[in-house]
Enzyme design. Structure first.
Site, PDB file in Angstrom:
ATOM      1  N   TYR A 112     -36.967  -9.161 -33.922  1.00 22.54           N
ATOM      2  CA  TYR A 112     -36.411 -10.456 -34.328  1.00 22.54           C
ATOM      3  C   TYR A 112     -35.420 -10.913 -33.269  1.00 22.54           C
ATOM      4  O   TYR A 112     -34.455 -10.210 -32.967  1.00 22.54           O
ATOM      5  CB  TYR A 112     -35.744 -10.295 -35.692  1.00 22.54           C
ATOM      6  CG  TYR A 112     -35.242 -11.564 -36.351  1.00 22.54           C
ATOM      7  CD1 TYR A 112     -35.562 -12.825 -35.880  1.00 22.54           C
ATOM      8  CD2 TYR A 112     -34.451 -11.481 -37.479  1.00 22.54           C
ATOM      9  CE1 TYR A 112     -35.110 -13.960 -36.512  1.00 22.54           C
ATOM     10  CE2 TYR A 112     -33.993 -12.608 -38.131  1.00 22.54           C
ATOM     11  CZ  TYR A 112     -34.318 -13.849 -37.642  1.00 22.54           C
ATOM     12  OH  TYR A 112     -33.860 -14.974 -38.272  1.00 22.54           O
TER      13      TYR A 112
ATOM     14  N   TRP B  79     -25.318 -13.727 -46.832  1.00 19.45           N
ATOM     15  CA  TRP B  79     -25.451 -14.138 -45.423  1.00 19.45           C
ATOM     16  C   TRP B  79     -25.839 -15.615 -45.333  1.00 19.45           C
ATOM     17  O   TRP B  79     -25.273 -16.353 -44.524  1.00 19.45           O
ATOM     18  CB  TRP B  79     -26.475 -13.259 -44.710  1.00 19.45           C
ATOM     19  CG  TRP B  79     -26.641 -13.609 -43.268  1.00 19.45           C
ATOM     20  CD1 TRP B  79     -27.629 -14.382 -42.711  1.00 19.45           C
ATOM     21  CD2 TRP B  79     -25.794 -13.233 -42.178  1.00 19.45           C
ATOM     22  NE1 TRP B  79     -27.449 -14.500 -41.360  1.00 19.45           N
ATOM     23  CE2 TRP B  79     -26.324 -13.795 -41.010  1.00 19.45           C
ATOM     24  CE3 TRP B  79     -24.636 -12.466 -42.090  1.00 19.45           C
ATOM     25  CZ2 TRP B  79     -25.740 -13.619 -39.756  1.00 19.45           C
ATOM     26  CZ3 TRP B  79     -24.056 -12.288 -40.836  1.00 19.45           C
ATOM     27  CH2 TRP B  79     -24.607 -12.863 -39.687  1.00 19.45           C
TER      28      TRP B  79
ATOM     29  N   HIS C 226     -23.739 -13.562 -34.832  1.00 17.49           N
ATOM     30  CA  HIS C 226     -25.007 -12.873 -34.612  1.00 17.49           C
ATOM     31  C   HIS C 226     -24.867 -11.669 -33.680  1.00 17.49           C
ATOM     32  O   HIS C 226     -25.750 -10.813 -33.648  1.00 17.49           O
ATOM     33  CB  HIS C 226     -26.077 -13.854 -34.138  1.00 17.49           C
ATOM     34  CG  HIS C 226     -26.647 -14.620 -35.286  1.00 17.49           C
ATOM     35  ND1 HIS C 226     -25.995 -15.684 -35.848  1.00 17.49           N
ATOM     36  CD2 HIS C 226     -27.762 -14.421 -36.009  1.00 17.49           C
ATOM     37  CE1 HIS C 226     -26.700 -16.125 -36.867  1.00 17.49           C
ATOM     38  NE2 HIS C 226     -27.781 -15.371 -36.991  1.00 17.49           N
TER      39      HIS C 226
ATOM     40  N   TYR D 156     -21.325 -19.270 -34.064  1.00 15.22           N
ATOM     41  CA  TYR D 156     -22.632 -18.823 -34.518  1.00 15.22           C
ATOM     42  C   TYR D 156     -23.089 -17.617 -33.691  1.00 15.22           C
ATOM     43  O   TYR D 156     -23.538 -16.611 -34.239  1.00 15.22           O
ATOM     44  CB  TYR D 156     -23.638 -19.979 -34.398  1.00 15.22           C
ATOM     45  CG  TYR D 156     -25.042 -19.611 -34.799  1.00 15.22           C
ATOM     46  CD1 TYR D 156     -25.439 -19.662 -36.129  1.00 15.22           C
ATOM     47  CD2 TYR D 156     -25.979 -19.211 -33.848  1.00 15.22           C
ATOM     48  CE1 TYR D 156     -26.723 -19.320 -36.509  1.00 15.22           C
ATOM     49  CE2 TYR D 156     -27.269 -18.865 -34.220  1.00 15.22           C
ATOM     50  CZ  TYR D 156     -27.637 -18.931 -35.547  1.00 15.22           C
ATOM     51  OH  TYR D 156     -28.910 -18.578 -35.910  1.00 15.22           O
TER      52      TYR D 156
END
Length: 107
Positions: free
Chosen positions: A41, A77, A22, A18
């Site tokens: 973000y 996504w 990212h 993960y």
């Protein structure tokens, strides 16, 4: 501008993958986020898979999510990332954000 904090949960055993994804978010996904007003973000993770997200949006998180819902790249996504999350079968990760209430702020 609204500051938004939210929680999500991934499977702890996939944290490394993960995190890798990212670190390599698709450029067209980043473009779509910017287009719909997602700024500053950030996602933070605990070892147990709990994620805390922070984002600044123009209006509300719901409106920012609505904008992204119309983007084909977001559909891809969300489908790509769904197996990493502890969510019901067929759910999208971006539908599982638990928005937190801001109780304190100082600049």
């Amino acid at each position: 501008m609204k500051r938004v904090g939210f929680l999500m949960k991934i499977k702890p055993e996939v944290m490394e993958e993960y995190t890798h994804h990212h670190a390599n978010v698709w450029p067209e996904m980043l473009d779509a986020l910017r287009k719909h007003g997602w700024r500053n973000y950030s996602i933070f993770a605990k070892d147990d898979g709990t994620l805390f997200g922070y984002v600044e949006v123009d209006d509300t998180l719901d409106k920012a999510l609505e904008g992204m819902a119309g983007e084909e790249v977001n559909d891809r996504w969300q489908e790509f990332m769904a197996p990493y999350f502890e969510i019901p079968e067929g759910a999208r990760p971006d539908q599982m954000m638990i928005e937190l209430t801001q109780v304190f702020y100082t600049d």
